[in-house]
Design an enzyme around this catalytic site. Structure first.
Site, PDB file in Angstrom:
ATOM      1  N   GLY A  11      39.447  37.510  51.236  1.00  0.00           N
ATOM      2  CA  GLY A  11      39.055  38.206  50.020  1.00  0.00           C
ATOM      3  C   GLY A  11      40.139  38.083  48.963  1.00  0.00           C
ATOM      4  N   CYS A  12      40.190  39.059  48.100  1.00  0.00           N
ATOM      5  CA  CYS A  12      41.142  39.095  46.988  1.00  0.00           C
ATOM      6  C   CYS A  12      42.580  38.934  47.480  1.00  0.00           C
ATOM      7  CB  CYS A  12      40.980  40.423  46.267  1.00  0.00           C
ATOM      8  SG  CYS A  12      42.302  40.834  45.143  1.00  0.00           S
ATOM      9  N   PHE A  13      43.309  37.983  46.923  1.00  0.00           N
ATOM     10  CA  PHE A  13      44.678  37.767  47.399  1.00  0.00           C
ATOM     11  C   PHE A  13      45.615  38.890  47.018  1.00  0.00           C
ATOM     12  CE2 PHE A  13      44.959  34.040  44.101  1.00  0.00           C
ATOM     13  CZ  PHE A  13      45.017  34.911  43.020  1.00  0.00           C
ATOM     14  N   CYS A  15      44.951  41.951  47.432  1.00  0.00           N
ATOM     15  CA  CYS A  15      44.767  42.939  48.502  1.00  0.00           C
ATOM     16  C   CYS A  15      45.403  42.478  49.807  1.00  0.00           C
ATOM     17  CB  CYS A  15      43.277  43.195  48.701  1.00  0.00           C
ATOM     18  SG  CYS A  15      42.450  43.764  47.193  1.00  0.00           S
TER      19      CYS A  15
END
Length: 175
Positions: A11-13, A15
């Site tokens: 997912g979002c890097f 995070c």
């Protein structure tokens, strides 16, 4: 310090970077792009979903302090490996769950970790094992949580629950 490297997409890097920076034995976490077909991709291009890259992190770690298997277990425990091409509201192939092993031993460990993780999930694990060229993300993405991320509503909604999972399941691995 013996150094090794791991590359994960979950997912979002922003995070995933925040999670892995909290671990003992991790010396560096770099946000970037991997698994696509375009050289030197930009954030804008990757977000368009047309390059084939995943947002990912490259982790520098000391295997005498934390093992690659431990990093894999943290990876599976702090994102949802059953969501195909998404994590929560982040939708697209750039948010896929993937492991990018750098040698045969890491690939074998990744396959074993998927099997371990499947025991904890009713839905099938969709994490892929891939190869690709690493491209660092733009500078403003690096160390995002400790900087701008503290004031970003998206980060404030997504990162603290991931860090809580990390503290609950891996307290003995925290820095």
């Amino acid at each position: 310090m013996a150094a090794d490297t791991a590359i994960f997409a979950g997912g979002c890097f922003w995070c995933t970077e925040a999670v892995f920076k909290s671990l003992a034995g991790v010396s560096d976490v770099e946000s970037g792009y991997i698994g696509g077909s375009v050289d030197n991709p930009t954030y804008k291009a990757v977000c368009s979903g047309t390059t084939g890259h995943a947002e990912a992190i490259r982790i520098g770690f000391d295997p005498d302090v934390i093992s690659y298997d431990d990093l894999l277990d943290v990876h599976f425990a702090t994102h949802d490996p059953t969501q195909l091409n998404r994590q929560g509201n982040d939708i697209g192939t750039q948010y896929r769950t993937a492991i990018f092993p750098l040698n045969e031993a890491q690939e074998a460990s990744a396959r074993a970790a998927i099997t371990r993780a499947q025991a904890n999930h009713a839905a099938p694990i969709v994490t892929t094992i891939e190869q690709g060229q690493w491209w660092p993300a733009e500078e403003y993405h690096q160390d995002y949580w400790v900087g701008e991320g503290q004031g970003n509503p998206y980060c404030l909604a997504v990162i603290p629950p991931k860090l809580a999972k990390l503290r609950k399941g891996f307290a003995d691995r925290l820095a």
